[in-house]
Write an enzyme that holds these catalytic residues in place. Structure first.
Site, PDB file in Angstrom:
ATOM      1  CB  ALA A  61      -0.867  -0.011   1.251  1.00 28.84           C
ATOM      2  N   GLY A 100       0.589  -5.144   0.772  1.00 21.12           N
ATOM      3  CA  GLY A 100      -0.568  -5.130  -0.119  1.00 21.12           C
ATOM      4  C   GLY A 100      -0.237  -5.725  -1.482  1.00 21.12           C
ATOM      5  CD  GLU A 103      -2.698  -7.649   2.398  1.00 18.54           C
ATOM      6  OE1 GLU A 103      -2.389  -6.459   2.196  1.00 18.54           O
ATOM      7  OE2 GLU A 103      -3.432  -8.025   3.336  1.00 18.54           O
ATOM      8  CD  GLU A 123       1.399  -5.824   5.162  1.00 16.49           C
ATOM      9  OE1 GLU A 123       2.246  -6.717   5.389  1.00 16.49           O
ATOM     10  OE2 GLU A 123       0.624  -5.862   4.181  1.00 16.49           O
TER      11      GLU A 123
HETATM   12  C1  3H9 Z   1       0.587  -2.338   3.385  1.00 18.37           C
HETATM   13  O1  3H9 Z   1       0.812  -2.828   2.327  1.00 18.37           O
HETATM   14  C2  3H9 Z   1      -0.732  -2.407   4.077  1.00 18.37           C
HETATM   15  C3  3H9 Z   1      -1.686  -3.400   3.456  1.00 18.37           C
HETATM   16  O2  3H9 Z   1      -1.484  -4.687   4.000  1.00 18.37           O
HETATM   17  C4  3H9 Z   1      -3.110  -3.106   3.820  1.00 18.37           C
HETATM   18  C5  3H9 Z   1      -3.766  -1.941   3.240  1.00 18.37           C
HETATM   19  C6  3H9 Z   1      -5.231  -1.865   3.532  1.00 18.37           C
HETATM   20  N1  3H9 Z   1       4.645   3.538   0.066  1.00 18.37           N
HETATM   21  O3  3H9 Z   1      13.251   1.757   0.374  1.00 18.37           O
HETATM   22  P1  3H9 Z   1      13.702   2.491  -0.812  1.00 18.37           P
HETATM   23  C7  3H9 Z   1       9.415   4.959  -1.196  1.00 18.37           C
HETATM   24  S1  3H9 Z   1       1.764  -1.445   4.210  1.00 18.37           S
HETATM   25  C8  3H9 Z   1       5.127   4.734  -0.230  1.00 18.37           C
HETATM   26  O4  3H9 Z   1      14.781   3.486  -0.655  1.00 18.37           O
HETATM   27  P2  3H9 Z   1      14.813   0.109  -1.951  1.00 18.37           P
HETATM   28  C9  3H9 Z   1      10.521   5.264  -0.205  1.00 18.37           C
HETATM   29  O5  3H9 Z   1      10.073   6.125   0.795  1.00 18.37           O
HETATM   30  C10 3H9 Z   1       3.149  -1.460   3.116  1.00 18.37           C
HETATM   31  N2  3H9 Z   1       6.422   4.979  -0.515  1.00 18.37           N
HETATM   32  O6  3H9 Z   1      14.073   1.515  -2.013  1.00 18.37           O
HETATM   33  C11 3H9 Z   1      11.570   5.883  -1.092  1.00 18.37           C
HETATM   34  O7  3H9 Z   1      11.198   7.221  -1.342  1.00 18.37           O
HETATM   35  P3  3H9 Z   1      12.299   8.364  -1.536  1.00 18.37           P
HETATM   36  C12 3H9 Z   1       3.868  -2.738   3.155  1.00 18.37           C
HETATM   37  C13 3H9 Z   1       7.248   3.940  -0.518  1.00 18.37           C
HETATM   38  O8  3H9 Z   1      15.079  -0.270  -3.340  1.00 18.37           O
HETATM   39  C14 3H9 Z   1      11.415   5.119  -2.400  1.00 18.37           C
HETATM   40  O9  3H9 Z   1      10.097   4.554  -2.365  1.00 18.37           O
HETATM   41  N3  3H9 Z   1       5.049  -2.652   2.345  1.00 18.37           N
HETATM   42  C15 3H9 Z   1       6.801   2.651  -0.216  1.00 18.37           C
HETATM   43  O10 3H9 Z   1      15.924   0.142  -0.979  1.00 18.37           O
HETATM   44  C16 3H9 Z   1      12.424   4.010  -2.558  1.00 18.37           C
HETATM   45  O11 3H9 Z   1      12.391   3.177  -1.402  1.00 18.37           O
HETATM   46  C17 3H9 Z   1       6.236  -2.294   2.859  1.00 18.37           C
HETATM   47  O12 3H9 Z   1       6.366  -2.064   4.055  1.00 18.37           O
HETATM   48  C18 3H9 Z   1       5.447   2.458   0.077  1.00 18.37           C
HETATM   49  N4  3H9 Z   1       4.953   1.236   0.347  1.00 18.37           N
HETATM   50  O13 3H9 Z   1      13.764  -0.887  -1.326  1.00 18.37           O
HETATM   51  C19 3H9 Z   1       7.387  -2.206   1.902  1.00 18.37           C
HETATM   52  N5  3H9 Z   1       7.867   1.810  -0.279  1.00 18.37           N
HETATM   53  O14 3H9 Z   1      13.016   7.991  -2.786  1.00 18.37           O
HETATM   54  C20 3H9 Z   1       8.100  -0.899   2.056  1.00 18.37           C
HETATM   55  C21 3H9 Z   1       8.921   2.558  -0.631  1.00 18.37           C
HETATM   56  O15 3H9 Z   1      11.486   9.589  -1.624  1.00 18.37           O
HETATM   57  N6  3H9 Z   1       9.152  -0.706   1.098  1.00 18.37           N
HETATM   58  N7  3H9 Z   1       8.558   3.854  -0.773  1.00 18.37           N
HETATM   59  O16 3H9 Z   1      13.154   8.297  -0.312  1.00 18.37           O
HETATM   60  C22 3H9 Z   1      10.342  -1.348   1.147  1.00 18.37           C
HETATM   61  O17 3H9 Z   1      10.564  -2.217   1.968  1.00 18.37           O
HETATM   62  C23 3H9 Z   1      11.397  -0.928   0.183  1.00 18.37           C
HETATM   63  O18 3H9 Z   1      11.068   0.343  -0.289  1.00 18.37           O
HETATM   64  C24 3H9 Z   1      11.606  -1.858  -1.028  1.00 18.37           C
HETATM   65  C25 3H9 Z   1      12.602  -1.204  -1.995  1.00 18.37           C
HETATM   66  C26 3H9 Z   1      12.187  -3.190  -0.524  1.00 18.37           C
HETATM   67  C27 3H9 Z   1      10.331  -2.085  -1.753  1.00 18.37           C
END
Ligand code: 3H9
Length: 679
Positions: A61, A100, A103, A123
């Site tokens: 999400a 998400g 999901e 999450e």
């Molecule tokens: C969820 O899914 C809830 C659902 O179950 C239910 C809903 C009802 N959203 O980490 P990076 C941005 S909760 C918005 O440096 P990498 C991040 O801030 C979500 N922004 O890259 C950064 O911005 P900036 C569950 C996001 O290659 C840029 O993207 N998912 C999100 O080292 C690059 O990120 C997670 O918790 C996001 N979801 O790693 C996964 N994700 O360039 C969270 C990233 O401005 N994400 N950004 O600084 C990660 O773990 C890592 O970003 C990922 C890539 C492994 C994907």
């Protein structure tokens, strides 16, 4: 176009392009909803593929939308529509399918992934649980025990593991995912009934749940989300619709709670910390092929392991041949211990160790691109090493000191290349701890800083930039807390009470336990007759901490602490000589006197631009010192408590905070304006 569809030979391929990580924001959800409806209605379409462009499948999400009013098609509903689609829907996964994103994949009827893909439900790390059916669908596919590991620990699994556990149906080649997904779509286009995950049965597994809770009780201490995840997964044994209601209620409760607010703040704070304000954008990171480490002690060995583990060769130098041999043996032992836990293969251990070249002469470092000095923490010793390093290292090499509080500028002056010098402050054990303080000297070149940030990322550290000052960010803030802990002892408070208050707050250990672990004798003048401080009194009695079996506590052979009559007597005697009279002190006062001066110091650090931003300070304390992440770090916590409350507490305790205490003007100003530390 964020969401586009191409149709070819009966397959509709829906492609999402929402850089950087294809977060499932409202535009993506709406676009997917429309594309799905269109494909379902199109008589020429027999099956549907959902794929993403760019570096990854949906990373979850859009976290920035949390806390905002909900708009458009919601993710749980989108997932239900995907699953209810009368035509097979195939998720084509590359990169990371997280939260998400996974999901969505679980709602699809089939899943195909590249071998390098990773799948997870992280999450819980944001203080949440999967709120779009993940806690209900995942156990139906892979069982309760396996689902608990993925959703309650939040660690992703590889595509290979996902295939083995039947979370995905098929692996695809790295460059042929879309074609193979389309081929799978054609293959299953006519297969009925559609495999709908929510319709699968799930067997209760109370044994697995209680064993899991027990195994991870320590890790989960203080956190609300893991328990909610476990309860939601347990609810998957109920009829699907009932389980979903429980999941949703838990999700909404967590989302509105303070812990998730703090953890989401930290998610962005950690990413922000990697950015250096005002850095010349043309400053390109320098190449890094060979690393040198000077000093084969615990620190030097741990630092070297970071590089070996990612395949970068290291030359390890210690002028003392015995120390060198011992250091190498300890590194091997550490690797083998990790292998024994199943986290490395023997082959990986050997591969890492084969990249290590121990050498007793500094000349061995001549070709290194980066040399990190980890010798005894004494300015003269460090200056001497730097001078020698400067003459053996190639001109382009970066020279780094691992000092934890010495003046990096003074060390840099001994080199003819001060622009190539910086501090890289690793935390012990250096191969495990996530934090790296990158200390920017007056002369440090932008390209050198940029290199340090890239290196940190490569070795899996969270880097925070600090300017030079005594103790940088972390240790400078630790000092006033430690001083207050000692002051409380002098006022008659027992060491175990001070430590209990701080551990109950959520820190992994109290100030006096920490002092015993680090060594009460650190920085001691070593003259047992010169007793000017309580520390001098303890050190004179051989109470140097865990290493001598006694410090503020007594330790048994297994290093288990117990209250010490001798330490209590020494403390009482010293306090009496200094004119202290024991007084009643409440737990609240202990907490305030230990923590509020830290906040005050943090505000000074911010004011002096030693730290770039308040959130960097929070990252230092959560990643390096065990500040509970669900409280967001000291500056975030203080802002939640209210800076007026902090200032009032500091004013109330001012007489006991020591002659060196002064209220930070920035803190006073923010408090008066009713603001927090966040901009
Ligand atoms: C969820 O899914 C809830 C659902 O179950 C239910 C809903 C009802 N959203 O980490 P990076 C941005 S909760 C918005 O440096 P990498 C991040 O801030 C979500 N922004 O890259 C950064 O911005 P900036 C569950 C996001 O290659 C840029 O993207 N998912 C999100 O080292 C690059 O990120 C997670 O918790 C996001 N979801 O790693 C996964 N994700 O360039 C969270 C990233 O401005 N994400 N950004 O600084 C990660 O773990 C890592 O970003 C990922 C890539 C492994 C994907």
């Amino acid at each position: 176009m964020i969401v586009s569809t191409s149709k070819n030979a009966g397959v509709a391929s829906i492609s999402v392009d929402n850089p950087p990580v294809n977060a499932l924001g409202s535009a993506v959800r709406d676009g997917l909803g429309h594309a799905l409806a269109d494909a379902a209605d199109d008589a020429t379409v027999g099956a549907i593929v959902i794929a993403c462009r760019g570096r990854t499948f949906f990373a979850g999400a859009d976290i920035t939308e949390f806390g905002q009013p909900r708009t458009g098609l919601q993710l749980p509903e989108l997932c239900d529509r995907i699953e209810a689609c009368p035509k097979p829907v195939i998720a084509a996964i590359h990169g990371t399918a997280l939260g998400g994103g996974l999901e969505v994949a679980l709602a699809c009827h089939y899943r195909i992934a590249t071998g390098s893909a990773k799948l997870g439900l992280p999450e819980v790390k944001l203080g949440l649980l999967p709120g779009a059916g993940g806690t209900q669908r995942l156990p139906r596919l892979i069982g309760i025990a396996a689902a608990l590991k993925i959703a309650a620990l939040g660690s992703p699994i590889s595509a290979g593991e996902a295939l083995a556990s039947k979370l995905i149906d098929r692996l695809a080649g790295e460059d042929s995912l879309i074609e193979e997904a389309a081929a799978l779509a054609r293959e299953v286009a006519a297969v009925r009934p559609l495999p709908r995950t929510s319709e699968r049965p799930v067997s209760p597994d109370a044994g697995a749940v209680s064993a899991f809770r027990k195994e991870h009780a320590r890790r989960f201490r203080g956190f609300e989300a893991p328990d909610a995840v476990i309860r939601a997964i347990e609810a998957s044994t109920l009829p699907y619709a009932e389980g979903r209601l429980i999941e949703r209620a838990e999700f909404d409760r967590l989302l509105a709670g303070a812990q998730s607010g703090a953890l989401r703040y930290l998610f962005f704070a950690e990413r922000q910390a990697a950015k250096i304000d005002g850095l010349d954008p043309s400053a390109k990171p320098l190449p890094l092929a060979l690393v040198g480490v000077v000093g084969a002690g615990t620190m030097g060995g741990g630092i070297a392991m970071n590089f070996l583990s990612i395949g970068i060769p290291v030359r390890l130098v210690d002028l003392n041949a015995d120390s060198l041999a011992r250091g190498v043996a300890v590194m091997r032992k550490n690797y083998e211990a990790t292998a024994a836990k199943g986290r490395l293969t023997n082959g990986q251990v050997e591969a890492a160790m084969s990249l290590l070249t121990p050498d007793p002469a500094l000349a061995a470092l001549a070709d290194c691109d980066l040399i990190i000095e980890a010798v005894f923490e004494n300015i003269e010793v460090k200056r001497d090493v730097f001078q020698k390093l400067d003459s053996v290292a190639k001109p382009a090499a970066i020279l780094a000191t691992n000092t934890s509080y010495l003046d990096v500028d003074v060390i840099a002056q001994t080199a003819r290349r001060p622009g190539r010098v910086l501090g890289l402050h690793f935390f012990s054990p250096a191969n495990v701890m996530r934090l790296l303080e990158v200390v920017r000297g007056k002369a440090t070149e932008d390209a050198v800083l940029a290199t340090a940030m890239v290196i940190a990322r490569r070795i899996g550290k969270i880097a925070v930039v600090a300017r030079v000052c005594d103790g940088f960010i972390g240790n400078r803030m630790l000092k006033p807390r430690q001083l207050q802990a000692i002051e409380l002892l002098m006022e008659g408070v027992a060491a175990e009470r001070v430590d209990r208050v701080i551990t109950e707050f959520g820190m992994p250990m109290g100030p006096l336990q920490l002092a015993d672990l680090a060594g009460v004798d650190i920085g001691w003048h070593r003259d047992p007759k010169r007793i000017e401080t309580l520390r001098d009194a303890l050190c004179a009695a051989g109470r140097w901490g865990q290493k001598t079996g006694k410090g503020f506590y007594d330790y048994d052979a297994a290093r288990r602490p117990s209250p010490s009559a001798e330490a209590d007597r020494l403390i009482a005697q010293f306090a009496k000589e200094r004119g202290y009279v024991p007084r009643e002190v409440s737990d609240r006062e202990i907490l305030e006197r230990c923590l509020y001066p830290m906040i005050n110091e943090g505000a000074k650090i911010l004011d002096e631009r030693v730290a770039q931003r308040a959130s960097d300070i929070d990252v230092v304390w959560t990643a390096g010192y065990g500040w509970p992440s669900y409280l967001g770090g000291p500056m975030y916590w203080a802002s939640q408590v209210g800076l007026r409350t902090i200032v009032a507490g500091l004013e109330q305790h001012a007489a006991r905070l020591g002659p060196a205490f002064s209220l930070s003007p920035l803190l006073a100003q923010r408090a008066a304006a009713g603001k927090g530390f966040q901009a």
